[in-house]
Design a protein around this motif. Structure first.
Motif, PDB file in Angstrom:
ATOM      1  N   PRO A   1       0.851  -1.198   0.000  1.00 35.24           N
ATOM      2  CA  PRO A   1       0.000   0.000   0.000  1.00 35.24           C
ATOM      3  C   PRO A   1       0.883   1.243   0.000  1.00 35.24           C
ATOM      4  O   PRO A   1       1.953   1.242   0.609  1.00 35.24           O
ATOM      5  N   THR A   2       0.486   2.273  -0.723  1.00 36.52           N
ATOM      6  CA  THR A   2       1.114   3.590  -0.535  1.00 36.52           C
ATOM      7  C   THR A   2      -0.030   4.575  -0.305  1.00 36.52           C
ATOM      8  O   THR A   2      -1.198   4.219  -0.448  1.00 36.52           O
ATOM      9  N   GLU A   3       0.308   5.807   0.029  1.00 37.66           N
ATOM     10  CA  GLU A   3      -0.754   6.795   0.269  1.00 37.66           C
ATOM     11  C   GLU A   3      -1.476   7.169  -1.022  1.00 37.66           C
ATOM     12  O   GLU A   3      -2.592   7.665  -0.992  1.00 37.66           O
ATOM     13  N   THR A   4      -0.846   6.903  -2.188  1.00 38.54           N
ATOM     14  CA  THR A   4      -1.483   7.274  -3.465  1.00 38.54           C
ATOM     15  C   THR A   4      -2.326   6.114  -3.985  1.00 38.54           C
ATOM     16  O   THR A   4      -3.552   6.173  -3.990  1.00 38.54           O
ATOM     17  N   VAL A   5      -1.634   5.051  -4.443  1.00 35.50           N
ATOM     18  CA  VAL A   5      -2.302   3.849  -4.952  1.00 35.50           C
ATOM     19  C   VAL A   5      -1.449   2.659  -4.505  1.00 35.50           C
ATOM     20  O   VAL A   5      -0.327   2.846  -4.041  1.00 35.50           O
ATOM     21  N   TYR A   6      -1.973   1.448  -4.650  1.00 36.50           N
ATOM     22  CA  TYR A   6      -1.155   0.273  -4.342  1.00 36.50           C
ATOM     23  C   TYR A   6      -0.064   0.123  -5.402  1.00 36.50           C
ATOM     24  O   TYR A   6      -0.280   0.442  -6.585  1.00 36.50           O
TER      25      TYR A   6
ATOM     26  N   PHE B   1       7.043  18.408   1.045  1.00 33.14           N
ATOM     27  CA  PHE B   1       6.123  17.348   0.566  1.00 33.14           C
ATOM     28  C   PHE B   1       6.638  15.922   0.728  1.00 33.14           C
ATOM     29  O   PHE B   1       5.942  14.977   0.352  1.00 33.14           O
ATOM     30  N   TRP B   2       7.851  15.729   1.239  1.00 33.31           N
ATOM     31  CA  TRP B   2       8.338  14.368   1.501  1.00 33.31           C
ATOM     32  C   TRP B   2       8.287  14.097   2.982  1.00 33.31           C
ATOM     33  O   TRP B   2       8.648  14.966   3.762  1.00 33.31           O
ATOM     34  N   PRO B   3       7.945  12.926   3.455  1.00 32.41           N
ATOM     35  CA  PRO B   3       7.382  11.877   2.628  1.00 32.41           C
ATOM     36  C   PRO B   3       5.993  12.282   2.117  1.00 32.41           C
ATOM     37  O   PRO B   3       5.242  12.928   2.837  1.00 32.41           O
ATOM     38  N   GLY B   4       5.672  11.867   0.885  1.00 34.77           N
ATOM     39  CA  GLY B   4       4.370  12.235   0.322  1.00 34.77           C
ATOM     40  C   GLY B   4       4.316  12.006  -1.171  1.00 34.77           C
ATOM     41  O   GLY B   4       5.275  11.522  -1.777  1.00 34.77           O
ATOM     42  N   PRO B   5       3.164  12.392  -1.789  1.00 39.60           N
ATOM     43  CA  PRO B   5       2.908  12.013  -3.179  1.00 39.60           C
ATOM     44  C   PRO B   5       3.579  12.908  -4.228  1.00 39.60           C
ATOM     45  O   PRO B   5       2.923  13.454  -5.113  1.00 39.60           O
ATOM     46  N   LEU B   6       4.876  13.078  -4.107  1.00 37.26           N
ATOM     47  CA  LEU B   6       5.632  13.888  -5.064  1.00 37.26           C
ATOM     48  C   LEU B   6       6.842  13.099  -5.553  1.00 37.26           C
ATOM     49  O   LEU B   6       7.682  12.669  -4.756  1.00 37.26           O
TER      50      LEU B   6
ATOM     51  N   ARG C   1      10.680   8.909  -5.305  1.00 40.65           N
ATOM     52  CA  ARG C   1       9.823   9.539  -4.295  1.00 40.65           C
ATOM     53  C   ARG C   1       9.963   8.833  -2.950  1.00 40.65           C
ATOM     54  O   ARG C   1      10.406   7.684  -2.888  1.00 40.65           O
ATOM     55  N   MET C   2       9.577   9.545  -1.891  1.00 35.35           N
ATOM     56  CA  MET C   2       9.552   8.959  -0.549  1.00 35.35           C
ATOM     57  C   MET C   2       8.085   8.867  -0.132  1.00 35.35           C
ATOM     58  O   MET C   2       7.451   9.880   0.154  1.00 35.35           O
ATOM     59  N   PRO C   3       7.518   7.657  -0.118  1.00 36.89           N
ATOM     60  CA  PRO C   3       6.087   7.538   0.204  1.00 36.89           C
ATOM     61  C   PRO C   3       5.820   7.822   1.677  1.00 36.89           C
ATOM     62  O   PRO C   3       6.672   7.556   2.531  1.00 36.89           O
TER      63      PRO C   3
END
Ligand code: TXA
Ligand code: MG
Length: 423
Positions: free
Chosen positions: A66-71, A129-134, A159-161
Motif C-alpha cells: 500500500p502507498t498513500e497514493t495507490v497500491y 512534501f516528503w514523505p508524500g505524493p511527489l 519519491r519517498m512515500p
C-alpha cells in the motif's frame, strides 16, 4: 480436497494485514540524524513485513504494497532480475520507466551520482512534501539503478512515500523499491487491496499483497522534472497528489526583494514539448491508461465553465444514444445497467429516465472538494465495472487543485465526451 488446498503454495496469493499503528517513525535526540523506523516486534505487521522482505530479497520477486497514493507492485530497485518480473506481471512495455521509492534522505543520496548537488527548488519541495505524493526526476547513475528501471533514460524518478507500511518495508529491508501501480497495464490503478486481488491476486500473478487499508490520496504521485529546463522551472509531467497550487505557493514564499519565484508549468497546459511527447517516458502519453473493461464517457455539464456556446443535449438523449451504441454486457440480463460516477452536487437523480435502465451511482463527493473525488475516482471506476454496468458516465469537475489530477485520469479513461444540459 478443495481445489484451493490442492494448489501448490507458490501459486497462491497471500494477503497479509498491516496496521499503521504498529509502525512508528521516531525523531532521534541528536539533531540532524534521520528518523528511525520502529515496528512493534510482537505485531502481525512485523511478521508481514518480514515475509515481504524475504520475498523481495531471497525470492527476488515483486510484492504488492500500500502507498498513500495507490497500491504499488514493488521489487528491489537494484535487482534487475526482480524488476523484470514487475514488467512481466503487469504486461508493461519495457520502455515505460518506473518510480524508485526510498525511505530516507540518505537512501536517496546513495542512488544519485556522487558529484551531484540537489538544486534548491528540490530541497524546498522535499522539505514540504516528503514523505508524500511527489516524484522528482534526478540524473540517473546506471551503476546504482539498473537501466531496466529507467528504461535507459538519463533521469530516474524517485519519491519517498508517506504510507507507514511502504516506508517501513523499505526501511526494514534496507532496499529502495521500484514500484509502478499494482494493476495490469492500462487498467485503473488500485486503491484497495481488493482491487489488486481482483486483478492480480485471484489469478495468482503475485505472491503477496500487503493490505494497508484504502489509499488516502487515491491518485498517483505528481511527477516533476525540475532539472531539465534551463531556467530551473518546475515541469509537471503528471499532475497528482501534490497540487500545482501547493507547489506554486511554496515556491513563492520567502523571496528576496525583486527575486522571482521558480515557475511551475504543467505539461500540455502551460508548455508543449514535441520532442518529449515522442517518448513513452511522458506519463500517460503513449500507452492506454486507466481504462476499465467497460466504456467510460465524460460528461461536461452546462455550467459557468461550459456556458451555452457549445451544443448541449439533454441527459435522456445522451443516455438513449449511448444505450444504442454500447452492447449490453450480458444478453441474459433483461434490464440495461448504467454506472454514474458523479459528484453529490449532480443536479438530477440519474435514475429518472424514460428508457429506464438500472442506474448504479458512485458518489465522488462534493463538487468543491476535489481531494474527495481524487480519493474515490479509481474505486468508483473499478466498483462500477464489477457491478456489471454497460458503460460508466463520469461527471467532469473543475481542473483546480486535485481536480487537475482527477481530470487528467478521466480524460485518458474516457473514449467519448458529451456536453449535457441537466439544468
Ligand atoms: O503514486 C505513484 O507514483 C505510484 C505509487 C505506487 O508510488 N506509482 C506510479 O507508478 O504511479 P507508474 O509506473 O504507474 O507511473 C509512473 C510514471 C510513468 O507514467 C512513467 O512514465 C513516469 O512515472 N516516469 C518514471 N520515470 C520517469 C523518467 N525518468 N522520466 C519521465 N517520467 C518518468
Ligand atoms: Mg500506473
Amino acid at each position: 480436497m478443495s481445489p484451493k488446498a490442492a494448489e501448490p503454495e507458490a501459486l497462491r496469493t497471500q494477503i497479509l494485514q498491516c496496521k499503521a499503528a504498529d509502525i512508528l517513525f521516531e525523531q532521534p535526540q541528536d539533531l540532524g540524524r534521520e528518523e528511525l523506523c520502529v515496528i512493534d516486534p510482537a505485531s502481525e505487521t512485523y511478521d508481514a513485513l518480514e515475509r515481504a522482505s524475504s520475498i523481495l530479497k531471497k525470492d527476488r520477486r515483486p510484492v504488492v504494497i500500500p502507498t498513500e497514493t495507490v497500491y504499488g507492485l514493488a521489487a528491489a530497485a537494484t535487482d534487475s532480475t526482480a524488476v523484470e518480473k514487475i514488467f512481466t506481471t503487469k504486461g508493461r512495455p519495457a520502455d515505460n520507466p518506473l518510480i524508485v521509492h526510498v525511505s530516507s534522505r540518505s537512501m536517496l543520496a546513495s542512488l544519485l551520482p556522487p558529484s551531484y548537488t540537489i538544486p534548491p527548488s528540490y530541497e524546498r519541495l522535499m522539505k514540504a512534501f516528503w514523505p508524500g505524493p511527489l516524484t522528482l526526476l534526478f540524473p540517473a547513475d546506471p551503476s546504482k539503478i539498473p537501466p531496466i528501471v529507467t528504461a535507459g533514460q538519463k533521469t530516474v524518478a524517485i519519491r519517498m512515500p508517506s504510507h507507514p507500511v511502504a516506508r517501513a518495508l523499505i526501511s526494514f529491508s534496507q532496499t529502495p523499491l521500484a514500484a509502478p501501480s499494482a494493476n495490469s497495464s492500462g487498467r485503473p490503478s488500485p486503491t484497495k487491496a481488493e482491487h489488486v486481488w481482483d486483478d492480480l491476486g485471484k489469478s495468482a500473478k503475485v505472491p503477496l499483497i500487503l493490505d494497508g487499508g484504502p489509499c488516502d490520496v487515491g491518485v498517483e504521485s505528481t511527477v516533476v522534472d525540475g532539472i531539465s529546463a534551463e531556467d530551473g522551472s518546475i515541469r509537471v509531467l503528471r499532475p497528482g497528489g501534490v497540487t500545482v497550487e501547493e507547489m506554486k505557493t511554496l515556491l513563492s514564499e520567502g523571496l528576496a526583494p525583486g527575486e522571482s519565484p521558480v515557475k511551475v508549468l504543467v505539461h500540455k497546459r502551460d508548455y508543449q514539448d514535441a520532442d518529449m511527447e515522442q517518448h513513452p517516458t511522458t506519463p500517460g502519453m503513449k500507452y492506454l491508461h486507466y481504462t476499465p473493461s467497460v466504456p467510460v464517457v465524460l460528461l461536461n455539464l452546462k455550467n459557468a465553465q461550459h456556458p451555452s456556446a457549445e451544443e448541449f443535449e439533454p441527459l435522456s438523449e445522451v443516455m438513449d444514444d449511448l444505450l444504442a451504441k454500447h452492447q449490453p454486457r450480458s444478453e441474459k440480463l433483461k434490464r440495461r445497467k448504467v454506472g454514474f460516477l458523479v459528484t453529490s452536487d449532480f443536479p438530477v437523480t440519474p435514475g429518472t429516465h424514460a428508457s429506464d435502465p438500472e442506474v448504479v451511482t458512485f458518489d465522488l463527493g462534493p463538487r468543491n472538494e476535489p481531494s474527495v473525488a481524487a480519493q474515490r475516482l479509481f474505486d468508483g471506476l473499478l466498483t462500477l465495472e464489477k457491478k456489471g454496468v454497460d458503460f460508466i458516465l463520469v461527471e467532469a469537475i473543475d481542473e483546480e487543485n486535485e481536480g487537475l489530477a482527477v481530470m487528467n485520469r478521466v480524460r485518458k479513461a474516457a473514449g467519448d465526451v458529451r456536453m449535457v444540459d441537466v439544468s
